[in-house]
Scaffold this motif. Structure first.
Motif: not given
Length: 227
Positions: A91-99, A152-155, A168-172
């Motif tokens: 699956e392609t990494l996006n901000q939702a997955i990072a969250n 890590v930058r989201l922690i 950040d971009s993509f959060q919403d």
């Protein structure tokens, strides 16, 4: 949060994790990033970790035993929330997955190389497969570094400005609005007056409008996700 990364080329990951935000996160004790050399788990005389593919064809395939030995050792020491394989068909990494991943505690990341890894490792151990784009790289090390950085930058406590990651971009599902700093006038190119007004509600409104317009122009697919 701990990342255990299994790689045949651990040297590729030394620099990304030794600088900037990832370095600070480790020094603060917020994140722990451990890279394991897959060859250390090979029982072959030459420490090989690959073999010819069954059925013929080009390339070499990474074998089961070294991966299994390393994964089992790690699992005997702690519980893992995810075992991720970096793969172009994931699956392609996006901000939702990072969250989603940023609230996990322990993650193993497998870095493939050569033609790929034996499918049985993916079937038996891997809980999630992630890609960073529709292209192929020489191995999974650089994608692993991208994933770790994005997570890590989201922690909480990693960034000096706690609200920074949230804007950040993509959060919403929006790209970020244009940003400016001093000087206010550079060779006749001026900062928008609204940003100098001190009117916070109007500034936030302007930023939101700019974010929507930039997203509509550059990434309209993001605006259509909710439809």
């Amino acid at each position: 949060m701990r990342f255990d990364i299994i790689s045949v080329l651990p040297g590729l990951l030394e620099s990304p994790f030794a600088h900037s935000i990832l370095q600070r996160a480790q020094k603060k004790g917020i994140s722990e990033i451990v890279v394991h050399n897959l060859r250390d788990y090979s029982t072959q005389k030459q420490k090989s970790v690959d073999d010819y593919p069954y059925g013929g064809g080009s390339g070499m395939v990474m074998t089961i035993p070294p991966f299994a030995a390393c994964i089992e050792k790690l699992k005997s020491e702690r519980d893992y929330d995810e075992i991720i394989f970096m793969s172009p068909d994931g699956e392609t990494l996006n901000q939702a997955i990072a969250n989603q991943l940023s609230i996990k505690k322990n993650i193993i990341i497998l870095c493939g190389h050569y033609k790929g890894i034996d499918q049985r490792i993916r079937d038996i151990y891997v809980t999630r497969e992630i890609s960073i784009g529709d292209y192929v790289l020489s191995g999974g090390e650089l994608p692993a570094a991208v994933l770790v950085d994005a997570v890590v930058r989201l922690i909480p406590g990693v960034l000096s400005d706690e609200t920074s990651a949230l804007s950040d971009s993509f959060q919403d599902d929006l790209l970020d609005a244009p940003v400016y700093t001093r000087p206010a006038d550079w060779n006749g190119h001026k900062v928008p007056e609204i940003l100098l007004s001190g009117n916070t509600p109007e500034i936030e409104k302007w930023r939101h409008e700019q974010a929507i317009e930039r997203t509509r122009t550059r990434r309209p697919d993001l605006l259509n996700r909710g439809e």
